[in-house]
Design a protein around this motif. Structure first.
Motif, PDB file in Angstrom:
ATOM      1  N   LYS A  78     -24.959  14.582  -5.041  1.00  0.00           N
ATOM      2  CA  LYS A  78     -24.612  15.842  -6.190  1.00  0.00           C
ATOM      3  C   LYS A  78     -23.070  16.103  -6.109  1.00  0.00           C
ATOM      4  CE  LYS A  78     -24.838  20.515  -7.545  1.00  0.00           C
ATOM      5  NZ  LYS A  78     -25.818  21.895  -7.190  1.00  0.00           N
ATOM      6  N   VAL A  79     -22.418  15.969  -7.271  1.00  0.00           N
ATOM      7  CA  VAL A  79     -21.086  16.370  -7.249  1.00  0.00           C
ATOM      8  C   VAL A  79     -20.905  17.893  -7.442  1.00  0.00           C
ATOM      9  CG1 VAL A  79     -19.028  15.769  -9.015  1.00  0.00           C
ATOM     10  CG2 VAL A  79     -20.785  14.141  -8.661  1.00  0.00           C
ATOM     11  N   TYR A  80     -19.830  18.098  -6.526  1.00  0.00           N
ATOM     12  CA  TYR A  80     -19.577  19.577  -6.373  1.00  0.00           C
ATOM     13  C   TYR A  80     -18.411  19.952  -6.890  1.00  0.00           C
ATOM     14  CZ  TYR A  80     -23.596  20.223  -3.087  1.00  0.00           C
ATOM     15  OH  TYR A  80     -24.677  20.378  -2.841  1.00  0.00           O
ATOM     16  N   ASP A  81     -17.379  19.066  -6.980  1.00  0.00           N
ATOM     17  CA  ASP A  81     -16.212  19.269  -7.575  1.00  0.00           C
ATOM     18  C   ASP A  81     -15.299  18.226  -7.929  1.00  0.00           C
ATOM     19  OD1 ASP A  81     -14.216  20.930  -8.683  1.00  0.00           O
ATOM     20  OD2 ASP A  81     -13.509  21.798  -6.790  1.00  0.00           O
ATOM     21  N   ILE A  82     -14.297  18.006  -8.922  1.00  0.00           N
ATOM     22  CA  ILE A  82     -13.618  17.076  -8.997  1.00  0.00           C
ATOM     23  C   ILE A  82     -12.297  17.795  -9.534  1.00  0.00           C
ATOM     24  CG2 ILE A  82     -12.786  15.048 -10.705  1.00  0.00           C
ATOM     25  CD1 ILE A  82     -15.739  14.810 -11.266  1.00  0.00           C
ATOM     26  N   TYR A  83     -11.159  17.343  -8.678  1.00  0.00           N
ATOM     27  CA  TYR A  83     -10.001  18.112  -8.827  1.00  0.00           C
ATOM     28  C   TYR A  83      -8.635  17.013  -8.610  1.00  0.00           C
ATOM     29  CZ  TYR A  83     -10.938  18.305  -3.617  1.00  0.00           C
ATOM     30  OH  TYR A  83     -11.187  18.098  -2.390  1.00  0.00           O
ATOM     31  N   GLY A  84      -7.670  17.236  -8.949  1.00  0.00           N
ATOM     32  CA  GLY A  84      -6.485  16.243  -8.819  1.00  0.00           C
ATOM     33  C   GLY A  84      -6.117  16.280  -7.271  1.00  0.00           C
ATOM     34  N   ASP A  85      -5.924  14.988  -7.068  1.00  0.00           N
ATOM     35  CA  ASP A  85      -5.303  14.332  -5.725  1.00  0.00           C
ATOM     36  C   ASP A  85      -3.703  14.764  -5.441  1.00  0.00           C
ATOM     37  OD1 ASP A  85      -4.815  13.134  -3.360  1.00  0.00           O
ATOM     38  OD2 ASP A  85      -5.231  11.290  -3.914  1.00  0.00           O
ATOM     39  N   MET A  86      -3.438  15.614  -4.678  1.00  0.00           N
ATOM     40  CA  MET A  86      -2.019  16.036  -4.136  1.00  0.00           C
ATOM     41  C   MET A  86      -1.361  14.826  -3.831  1.00  0.00           C
ATOM     42  SD  MET A  86      -1.809  19.283  -4.696  1.00  0.00           S
ATOM     43  CE  MET A  86      -2.033  20.901  -4.808  1.00  0.00           C
ATOM     44  N   GLY A  87      -1.948  13.946  -3.122  1.00  0.00           N
ATOM     45  CA  GLY A  87      -1.265  12.742  -2.506  1.00  0.00           C
ATOM     46  C   GLY A  87      -1.363  11.588  -3.577  1.00  0.00           C
ATOM     47  N   SER A  88      -1.365  11.900  -4.702  1.00  0.00           N
ATOM     48  CA  SER A  88      -1.245  10.732  -5.797  1.00  0.00           C
ATOM     49  C   SER A  88       0.087  10.717  -6.315  1.00  0.00           C
ATOM     50  CB  SER A  88      -2.351  10.874  -6.973  1.00  0.00           C
ATOM     51  OG  SER A  88      -2.042  10.073  -7.860  1.00  0.00           O
ATOM     52  N   PRO A  89       0.708   9.413  -6.308  1.00  0.00           N
ATOM     53  CA  PRO A  89       2.318   9.598  -6.552  1.00  0.00           C
ATOM     54  C   PRO A  89       2.368   9.672  -8.352  1.00  0.00           C
ATOM     55  CG  PRO A  89       1.609   7.374  -6.015  1.00  0.00           C
ATOM     56  CD  PRO A  89       0.632   8.263  -5.724  1.00  0.00           C
ATOM     57  N   THR A  90       1.341   9.215  -8.863  1.00  0.00           N
ATOM     58  CA  THR A  90       1.301   9.545 -10.243  1.00  0.00           C
ATOM     59  C   THR A  90       1.399  11.046 -10.896  1.00  0.00           C
ATOM     60  OG1 THR A  90      -0.219   7.508 -10.501  1.00  0.00           O
ATOM     61  CG2 THR A  90       0.039   8.806 -12.630  1.00  0.00           C
ATOM     62  N   ASN A  91       0.431  11.675 -10.181  1.00  0.00           N
ATOM     63  CA  ASN A  91       0.193  13.232 -10.940  1.00  0.00           C
ATOM     64  C   ASN A  91       0.472  14.228  -9.830  1.00  0.00           C
ATOM     65  OD1 ASN A  91      -2.206  12.338  -9.668  1.00  0.00           O
ATOM     66  ND2 ASN A  91      -3.365  13.966 -10.668  1.00  0.00           N
ATOM     67  N   ARG A  92       0.643  14.078  -8.440  1.00  0.00           N
ATOM     68  CA  ARG A  92       0.865  15.043  -7.686  1.00  0.00           C
ATOM     69  C   ARG A  92      -0.171  16.186  -7.640  1.00  0.00           C
ATOM     70  NH1 ARG A  92       4.388  12.088  -4.566  1.00  0.00           N
ATOM     71  NH2 ARG A  92       6.209  11.587  -5.319  1.00  0.00           N
ATOM     72  N   GLY A  93      -1.284  15.897  -8.010  1.00  0.00           N
ATOM     73  CA  GLY A  93      -2.476  16.931  -7.880  1.00  0.00           C
ATOM     74  C   GLY A  93      -2.607  17.583  -9.339  1.00  0.00           C
ATOM     75  N   GLY A  94      -1.729  17.297 -10.380  1.00  0.00           N
ATOM     76  CA  GLY A  94      -1.726  18.176 -11.622  1.00  0.00           C
ATOM     77  C   GLY A  94      -2.597  17.051 -12.464  1.00  0.00           C
ATOM     78  N   LEU A  95      -3.620  17.843 -13.493  1.00  0.00           N
ATOM     79  CA  LEU A  95      -4.295  17.164 -14.443  1.00  0.00           C
ATOM     80  C   LEU A  95      -4.041  17.815 -15.793  1.00  0.00           C
ATOM     81  CD1 LEU A  95      -7.764  16.663 -12.410  1.00  0.00           C
ATOM     82  CD2 LEU A  95      -6.028  14.779 -12.745  1.00  0.00           C
ATOM     83  N   CYS A  96      -4.221  16.588 -16.530  1.00  0.00           N
ATOM     84  CA  CYS A  96      -4.175  17.227 -18.187  1.00  0.00           C
ATOM     85  C   CYS A  96      -5.579  17.848 -18.374  1.00  0.00           C
ATOM     86  CB  CYS A  96      -3.919  16.023 -19.025  1.00  0.00           C
ATOM     87  SG  CYS A  96      -5.344  14.902 -19.247  1.00  0.00           S
ATOM     88  N   ALA A  97      -5.675  18.260 -19.464  1.00  0.00           N
ATOM     89  CA  ALA A  97      -6.920  19.050 -19.982  1.00  0.00           C
ATOM     90  C   ALA A  97      -8.096  18.009 -19.856  1.00  0.00           C
ATOM     91  CB  ALA A  97      -6.722  19.458 -21.205  1.00  0.00           C
ATOM     92  N   LYS A  98      -7.957  16.723 -20.373  1.00  0.00           N
ATOM     93  CA  LYS A  98      -9.177  15.903 -20.013  1.00  0.00           C
ATOM     94  C   LYS A  98      -9.537  15.664 -18.836  1.00  0.00           C
ATOM     95  CE  LYS A  98      -7.034  12.896 -22.668  1.00  0.00           C
ATOM     96  NZ  LYS A  98      -6.471  11.579 -23.678  1.00  0.00           N
TER      97      LYS A  98
END
Length: 151
Positions: A78-98
């Motif tokens: 079961k998927v409990y949560d989906i969130y931004g990855d702080m270690g990603s160089p692309t978005n540094r944990g931030g996500l757009c609305a989509k």
């Protein structure tokens, strides 16, 4: 007219102003802790799950490929949560609305799901070639055509 703490174009910071700014900064940084994702122990797990596995993936919505982390139950899957990855160089944990809505993409009760094993599924699919009329066909046939690359 010179402002308080300003002499001949130079700004001097008083000890009191420095302490005020430091306290405000510390409070702001402490407030950011509320924005970090909850640890896996914070989830109300299903009785079948002993814990949560975290998977690194990318957002499916655009070509930017922002990093996401997905928390999945060890046994129930079961998927409990989906969130931004702080270690990603692309978005540094931030996500757009989509990207922030990816959890709803997976868990929304109104989502039409397809089981992992689609053999023998009952139902109807629709196919249209060019500008012809839509043709109704069984799901098994539709899946076979898609798998063969004919769909």
């Amino acid at each position: 007219m010179a402002h308080e703490g300003e002499e001949r174009g130079k700004f001097s910071l008083t000890r009191r102003d420095f302490l005020k700014a430091s306290a405000a900064t510390a409070a702001g940084v402490a407030g950011l802790g509320a924005l970090t994702p909850a640890p896996a122990s914070a989830y109300k797990l299903d009785t079948a799950d002993a814990g949560v596995d975290t998977f690194h993936t990318t957002c499916p919505y655009c070509s930017a490929q922002c990093g996401q982390l997905v928390d999945v139950g060890t046994t129930s899957k079961k998927v409990y949560d989906i969130y931004g990855d702080m270690g990603s160089p692309t978005n540094r944990g931030g996500l757009c609305a989509k990207g922030a809505g990816a959890y709803q993409l997976v868990t929304n009760a109104r989502r039409i799901g397809v089981s992992w094993n689609t053999t023998g599924m009952k139902g109807t699919a629709w196919k249209r070639i060019g500008n012809s009329a839509w043709a109704e066909l069984p799901l098994d046939t539709a899946f076979a055509e898609i798998a063969a690359g004919d769909g």
